[in-house]
Design a protein around this motif. Structure first.
Motif, PDB file in Angstrom:
ATOM      1  N   THR A  39      12.525  56.782  66.363  1.00 14.33           N
ATOM      2  CA  THR A  39      12.831  55.451  65.827  1.00 14.33           C
ATOM      3  C   THR A  39      13.873  55.543  64.712  1.00 14.33           C
ATOM      4  O   THR A  39      14.737  54.677  64.599  1.00 14.33           O
ATOM      5  N   ALA A  40      13.808  56.610  63.907  1.00 13.81           N
ATOM      6  CA  ALA A  40      14.809  56.780  62.845  1.00 13.81           C
ATOM      7  C   ALA A  40      16.190  57.028  63.451  1.00 13.81           C
ATOM      8  O   ALA A  40      17.187  56.452  62.999  1.00 13.81           O
ATOM      9  N   GLY A  43      17.385  53.815  65.194  1.00 11.32           N
ATOM     10  CA  GLY A  43      17.750  52.855  64.147  1.00 11.32           C
ATOM     11  C   GLY A  43      19.075  53.190  63.497  1.00 11.32           C
ATOM     12  O   GLY A  43      19.885  52.299  63.228  1.00 11.32           O
ATOM     13  N   LEU A  85      14.420  51.982  57.881  1.00 11.71           N
ATOM     14  CA  LEU A  85      14.478  53.030  58.895  1.00 11.71           C
ATOM     15  C   LEU A  85      14.426  54.425  58.286  1.00 11.71           C
ATOM     16  O   LEU A  85      13.937  55.366  58.915  1.00 11.71           O
ATOM     17  N   ASP A  93       9.671  51.173  60.296  1.00  5.57           N
ATOM     18  CA  ASP A  93      10.614  51.399  61.391  1.00  5.57           C
ATOM     19  C   ASP A  93      10.720  50.173  62.291  1.00  5.57           C
ATOM     20  O   ASP A  93      11.816  49.772  62.687  1.00  5.57           O
ATOM     21  N   ILE A  97      14.112  48.028  62.785  1.00  7.23           N
ATOM     22  CA  ILE A  97      14.727  47.812  64.103  1.00  7.23           C
ATOM     23  C   ILE A  97      14.822  46.321  64.403  1.00  7.23           C
ATOM     24  O   ILE A  97      15.821  45.851  64.959  1.00  7.23           O
TER      25      ILE A  97
END
Length: 173
Positions: A39-40, A43, A85, A93, A97
């Motif tokens: 997710t990081a 993002g 993020l 997160d 997003i």
């Protein structure tokens, strides 16, 4: 404001920890760490893409002579999304997003603008077709009808005859 700071610095991290523990119990340690990393990364890619799009909109607004209010607000929301993020956790997160999606940013931008307008922190005006919106600090348009000469003088007044007697002003009645 203190409750917002409490939620931001105490409640959100505690919820993040609890959610990461629950997610780790359900799916395992490595999938949880992998999800946070993915997710990081996702993002950061989306943040870069959206940041360039906002920069182009700022340039277009400036070239056309319009104040770049919306693109600058989007840029601030993208900055917040980037901060979310970078922070490890599923709630931040997800929020980050979501802020990268232009329609979501538009809703948040309108919400913030309404809150600021209601609090009196900003001056808002209705944009007329073909004319730019009033800039902050610009005189407000007069609601009175123009005189026959076309000149309108707008001002404030105070009736001195209605003041109460003030001992500091010997000539006041």
């Amino acid at each position: 404001m203190p409750i917002v700071l409490f939620l931001l610095f105490v409640a959100v991290p505690l919820l993040e920890i609890a959610l990461l523990i629950k997610f780790g119990q359900s799916f395992g340690f490595w999938p949880t760490i992998g999800l946070v990393i993915v997710t990081a990364l996702l993002g950061s890619v989306l943040l870069r893409q959206q940041g360039f799009a906002v920069w182009r909109r700022v340039q277009e607004d400036l070239q056309s002579g319009r104040p770049p209010v919306e693109p600058v607000a989007d840029g601030m929301l993208l900055l917040v999304a980037g901060a979310f993020l970078v922070a490890p956790g599923l709630i931040t997160d997800t929020t980050g997003i979501l802020l990268l999606i232009p329609p979501v940013r538009a809703v948040v931008r309108r919400f913030i603008a309404r809150r600021l307008a209601v609090s009196g922190a900003i001056f808002t005006s209705v944009r007329q077709p073909g004319r730019p919106a009033a800039e902050p600090g610009a005189p407000r348009p007069s609601r009175s009808k123009p005189s026959s000469s076309g000149t309108v003088i707008d001002g404030e007044f105070e009736r001195l005859d209605e003041q109460t007697k003030d001992p500091r002003w010997p000539n006041s009645s």
